[in-house]
Design a protein around this motif. Structure first.
Motif, PDB file in Angstrom:
ATOM      1  N   MET A   1       0.826  -1.213   0.000  1.00 21.46           N
ATOM      2  CA  MET A   1       0.000   0.000   0.000  1.00 21.46           C
ATOM      3  C   MET A   1       0.860   1.263   0.000  1.00 21.46           C
ATOM      4  O   MET A   1       0.400   2.337   0.399  1.00 21.46           O
ATOM      5  CB  MET A   1      -0.929   0.008   1.215  1.00 21.46           C
ATOM      6  CG  MET A   1      -1.986  -1.072   1.183  1.00 21.46           C
ATOM      7  SD  MET A   1      -3.134  -0.903  -0.214  1.00 21.46           S
ATOM      8  CE  MET A   1      -4.332   0.247   0.481  1.00 21.46           C
ATOM      9  N   PHE A   4      -0.763   3.854  -2.021  1.00 22.64           N
ATOM     10  CA  PHE A   4      -1.868   4.550  -1.355  1.00 22.64           C
ATOM     11  C   PHE A   4      -1.341   5.760  -0.584  1.00 22.64           C
ATOM     12  O   PHE A   4      -1.893   6.855  -0.664  1.00 22.64           O
ATOM     13  CB  PHE A   4      -2.604   3.578  -0.426  1.00 22.64           C
ATOM     14  CG  PHE A   4      -3.666   4.223   0.420  1.00 22.64           C
ATOM     15  CD1 PHE A   4      -4.795   4.788  -0.163  1.00 22.64           C
ATOM     16  CD2 PHE A   4      -3.531   4.281   1.800  1.00 22.64           C
ATOM     17  CE1 PHE A   4      -5.767   5.398   0.617  1.00 22.64           C
ATOM     18  CE2 PHE A   4      -4.503   4.887   2.585  1.00 22.64           C
ATOM     19  CZ  PHE A   4      -5.625   5.446   1.991  1.00 22.64           C
ATOM     20  N   LEU A   7      -0.527   8.514  -2.914  1.00 21.82           N
ATOM     21  CA  LEU A   7      -1.746   9.189  -3.395  1.00 21.82           C
ATOM     22  C   LEU A   7      -2.275  10.148  -2.334  1.00 21.82           C
ATOM     23  O   LEU A   7      -2.695  11.268  -2.638  1.00 21.82           O
ATOM     24  CB  LEU A   7      -2.821   8.147  -3.749  1.00 21.82           C
ATOM     25  CG  LEU A   7      -2.601   7.325  -5.017  1.00 21.82           C
ATOM     26  CD1 LEU A   7      -3.631   6.200  -5.120  1.00 21.82           C
ATOM     27  CD2 LEU A   7      -2.676   8.204  -6.252  1.00 21.82           C
ATOM     28  N   VAL A   8      -2.242   9.701  -1.078  1.00 20.17           N
ATOM     29  CA  VAL A   8      -2.748  10.547   0.017  1.00 20.17           C
ATOM     30  C   VAL A   8      -1.891  11.798   0.164  1.00 20.17           C
ATOM     31  O   VAL A   8      -2.409  12.917   0.286  1.00 20.17           O
ATOM     32  CB  VAL A   8      -2.787   9.749   1.343  1.00 20.17           C
ATOM     33  CG1 VAL A   8      -3.048  10.677   2.524  1.00 20.17           C
ATOM     34  CG2 VAL A   8      -3.861   8.666   1.281  1.00 20.17           C
ATOM     35  N   ALA A  80      -6.597   9.093  -7.788  1.00 22.98           N
ATOM     36  CA  ALA A  80      -6.820   7.654  -7.915  1.00 22.98           C
ATOM     37  C   ALA A  80      -7.250   7.298  -9.341  1.00 22.98           C
ATOM     38  O   ALA A  80      -6.826   6.280  -9.896  1.00 22.98           O
ATOM     39  CB  ALA A  80      -7.879   7.194  -6.912  1.00 22.98           C
ATOM     40  N   TYR A  83      -4.191   7.489 -11.461  1.00 24.12           N
ATOM     41  CA  TYR A  83      -3.323   6.368 -11.085  1.00 24.12           C
ATOM     42  C   TYR A  83      -3.785   5.087 -11.769  1.00 24.12           C
ATOM     43  O   TYR A  83      -2.982   4.334 -12.334  1.00 24.12           O
ATOM     44  CB  TYR A  83      -3.365   6.238  -9.564  1.00 24.12           C
ATOM     45  CG  TYR A  83      -2.785   4.966  -8.980  1.00 24.12           C
ATOM     46  CD1 TYR A  83      -1.411   4.762  -8.931  1.00 24.12           C
ATOM     47  CD2 TYR A  83      -3.626   3.996  -8.429  1.00 24.12           C
ATOM     48  CE1 TYR A  83      -0.876   3.606  -8.368  1.00 24.12           C
ATOM     49  CE2 TYR A  83      -3.107   2.843  -7.854  1.00 24.12           C
ATOM     50  CZ  TYR A  83      -1.738   2.647  -7.837  1.00 24.12           C
ATOM     51  OH  TYR A  83      -1.218   1.507  -7.276  1.00 24.12           O
ATOM     52  N   TRP A  84      -5.086   4.861 -11.756  1.00 20.03           N
ATOM     53  CA  TRP A  84      -5.636   3.663 -12.379  1.00 20.03           C
ATOM     54  C   TRP A  84      -5.406   3.670 -13.888  1.00 20.03           C
ATOM     55  O   TRP A  84      -5.233   2.628 -14.503  1.00 20.03           O
ATOM     56  CB  TRP A  84      -7.136   3.565 -12.082  1.00 20.03           C
ATOM     57  CG  TRP A  84      -7.441   2.784 -10.837  1.00 20.03           C
ATOM     58  CD1 TRP A  84      -6.572   1.994 -10.129  1.00 20.03           C
ATOM     59  CD2 TRP A  84      -8.701   2.720 -10.147  1.00 20.03           C
ATOM     60  NE1 TRP A  84      -7.213   1.445  -9.046  1.00 20.03           N
ATOM     61  CE2 TRP A  84      -8.516   1.853  -9.033  1.00 20.03           C
ATOM     62  CE3 TRP A  84      -9.944   3.288 -10.361  1.00 20.03           C
ATOM     63  CZ2 TRP A  84      -9.545   1.558  -8.141  1.00 20.03           C
ATOM     64  CZ3 TRP A  84     -10.966   2.983  -9.473  1.00 20.03           C
ATOM     65  CH2 TRP A  84     -10.769   2.128  -8.371  1.00 20.03           C
TER      66      TRP A  84
ATOM     67  N   ILE B  10      -7.899  -2.460 -15.235  1.00 22.39           N
ATOM     68  CA  ILE B  10      -6.958  -1.941 -14.240  1.00 22.39           C
ATOM     69  C   ILE B  10      -6.071  -3.090 -13.790  1.00 22.39           C
ATOM     70  O   ILE B  10      -6.567  -4.164 -13.456  1.00 22.39           O
ATOM     71  CB  ILE B  10      -7.708  -1.381 -13.017  1.00 22.39           C
ATOM     72  CG1 ILE B  10      -8.609  -0.212 -13.431  1.00 22.39           C
ATOM     73  CG2 ILE B  10      -6.723  -0.929 -11.949  1.00 22.39           C
ATOM     74  CD1 ILE B  10      -9.621   0.164 -12.382  1.00 22.39           C
ATOM     75  N   LYS B  14      -2.855  -2.561  -8.889  1.00 21.87           N
ATOM     76  CA  LYS B  14      -3.185  -1.151  -8.703  1.00 21.87           C
ATOM     77  C   LYS B  14      -4.605  -0.964  -8.188  1.00 21.87           C
ATOM     78  O   LYS B  14      -4.998   0.161  -7.880  1.00 21.87           O
ATOM     79  CB  LYS B  14      -3.045  -0.403 -10.038  1.00 21.87           C
ATOM     80  CG  LYS B  14      -1.641  -0.404 -10.569  1.00 21.87           C
ATOM     81  CD  LYS B  14      -1.539   0.394 -11.836  1.00 21.87           C
ATOM     82  CE  LYS B  14      -1.112   1.814 -11.522  1.00 21.87           C
ATOM     83  NZ  LYS B  14      -0.946   2.629 -12.723  1.00 21.87           N
ATOM     84  N   PRO B  17      -4.800   0.070  -3.919  1.00 26.43           N
ATOM     85  CA  PRO B  17      -4.414   1.443  -3.537  1.00 26.43           C
ATOM     86  C   PRO B  17      -5.373   2.488  -4.101  1.00 26.43           C
ATOM     87  O   PRO B  17      -5.773   3.421  -3.382  1.00 26.43           O
ATOM     88  CB  PRO B  17      -3.017   1.599  -4.147  1.00 26.43           C
ATOM     89  CG  PRO B  17      -2.494   0.214  -4.277  1.00 26.43           C
ATOM     90  CD  PRO B  17      -3.690  -0.646  -4.576  1.00 26.43           C
ATOM     91  N   GLY B  18      -5.764   2.345  -5.350  1.00 28.60           N
ATOM     92  CA  GLY B  18      -6.681   3.310  -5.955  1.00 28.60           C
ATOM     93  C   GLY B  18      -8.050   3.262  -5.313  1.00 28.60           C
ATOM     94  O   GLY B  18      -8.656   4.295  -5.019  1.00 28.60           O
ATOM     95  N   ALA B  21      -8.027   4.903  -1.949  1.00 26.27           N
ATOM     96  CA  ALA B  21      -7.994   6.367  -2.078  1.00 26.27           C
ATOM     97  C   ALA B  21      -9.385   6.892  -2.399  1.00 26.27           C
ATOM     98  O   ALA B  21      -9.808   7.929  -1.874  1.00 26.27           O
ATOM     99  CB  ALA B  21      -6.996   6.782  -3.158  1.00 26.27           C
ATOM    100  N   ILE B  22     -10.112   6.182  -3.250  1.00 35.22           N
ATOM    101  CA  ILE B  22     -11.458   6.636  -3.613  1.00 35.22           C
ATOM    102  C   ILE B  22     -12.412   6.539  -2.419  1.00 35.22           C
ATOM    103  O   ILE B  22     -13.195   7.449  -2.153  1.00 35.22           O
ATOM    104  CB  ILE B  22     -11.971   5.830  -4.823  1.00 35.22           C
ATOM    105  CG1 ILE B  22     -11.200   6.310  -6.060  1.00 35.22           C
ATOM    106  CG2 ILE B  22     -13.479   5.986  -5.007  1.00 35.22           C
ATOM    107  CD1 ILE B  22     -11.727   5.873  -7.374  1.00 35.22           C
ATOM    108  N   LEU B  24     -11.603   6.657   0.766  1.00 35.84           N
ATOM    109  CA  LEU B  24     -11.233   7.725   1.702  1.00 35.84           C
ATOM    110  C   LEU B  24     -11.731   9.083   1.200  1.00 35.84           C
ATOM    111  O   LEU B  24     -12.305   9.872   1.962  1.00 35.84           O
ATOM    112  CB  LEU B  24      -9.708   7.748   1.898  1.00 35.84           C
ATOM    113  CG  LEU B  24      -9.171   8.844   2.825  1.00 35.84           C
ATOM    114  CD1 LEU B  24      -9.703   8.692   4.236  1.00 35.84           C
ATOM    115  CD2 LEU B  24      -7.635   8.843   2.849  1.00 35.84           C
TER     116      LEU B  24
END
Lengths: 216, 58
Positions: A1, A4, A7-8, A80, A83-84, B10, B14, B17-18, B21-22, B24
């Motif tokens: 992670m 993650f 990204l945060v 995100a 990123y995807w 996807i 990945k 983590p993505g 994030a979404i 959150l």
């Protein structure tokens, strides 16, 4: 992670910068209108508040905090998505910012325009439900229309974009506002411009920041 | 069955983590925009921000 966390971190920075910009815009443009509308509200003496932040630095501070945190949340969605899709750079960011503006501002506002305090509206929960449904349908609709290759998904996406507006937003039987109509219209125009600037900036910053990040 | 085009796929590493994030991001945004507390503390603190972001308020 580890991705993650990256990204945060990037979203936190983008959100705080975007939120700061939005707060400055609001302070000089829409806050005076909100304060003016509240004069009508308090003079009608039907709106007794519990604790509320004191006008001045305390009230502005909470708005800055609100804008920074929502900016963080919105930036997470943008980052995100990029990123995807393995995208980075401010141009992609602008595209995602535009999508966010459409999903979270334009589409809900078409049915429920931004309101000044003291405007009579339909019951809160029904408006919140329509707002959420509209944002979700618009997000999925945009995805179907622009990011899929199958014709039936694109048509379905276009249908989803239209659906909330065909159903229609909840409105009170008799619309009533304490503030003059001109003030309300001015508020809608300024809010639309401010949020457009906010979203495009947020997207551009998010995209630019992702260039600096190396994902696992 | 080849129903998902390359543009929508996807990489599995990945996804999480993505997705986190979404989740959150949505939690933060919807919490700030929509929560109503009994004493109206949250509502009043977020008041100007909610009005200016066109969240339904009041």
């Amino acid at each position: 992670m580890a991705d993650f966390r990256k990204l945060v971190t990037a979203s936190l920075l983008a959100g705080l910068l975007g939120g700061l910009l939005l707060s400055v815009l609001q302070h000089y443009q829409t806050l005076p209108l909100i304060l003016a509308a509240e004069q009508f509200e308090t003079s009608s003496a039907e709106h007794v508040h519990d604790w509320q932040p004191m006008d001045g630095w305390q009230r502005n501070g909470f708005t800055l905090l609100f804008n920074g945190l929502t900016g963080f949340g919105f930036a997470l969605l943008i980052s995100a998505s990029m990123y995807w899709r393995d995208q980075r750079g401010y141009l992609y960011g602008l595209g995602w910012g535009l999508a966010g503006y459409w999903v979270f501002y334009v589409a809900p506002s078409l049915g429920l325009p931004p309101e000044l305090p003291g405007t009579d509206s339909a019951e809160l929960h029904s408006r919140q439900a329509w707002w959420l449904f509209t944002a979700a349908a618009t997000a999925i609709g945009l995805f179907g229309l622009f990011l899929t290759k199958q014709r039936w998904l694109q048509i379905g996406g276009a249908g989803l974009l239209a659906l909330p507006h065909l159903i229609g937003a909840p409105h009170p039987e008799v619309a009533q506002a304490l503030a003059p109509e001109a003030l309300q219209q001015h508020f809608v125009v300024l809010t639309s411009i401010n949020n457009a600037i906010f979203w495009l900036t947020l997207g551009a910053i998010s995209g630019r920041l992702l260039r600096k990040v190396t994902f696992e | 069955m080849k129903t998902i085009s390359a543009s929508t796929a996807i990489a599995s590493s990945k996804f999480l983590p993505g997705f986190s994030a979404i989740v959150l991001g949505l939690t933060v945004v919807l919490g700030l925009g929509f929560l109503q507390d009994a004493n109206n503390y949250l509502h009043n603190a977020a008041h100007d921000g909610r009005h200016s972001a066109a969240f339904p308020c009041h």
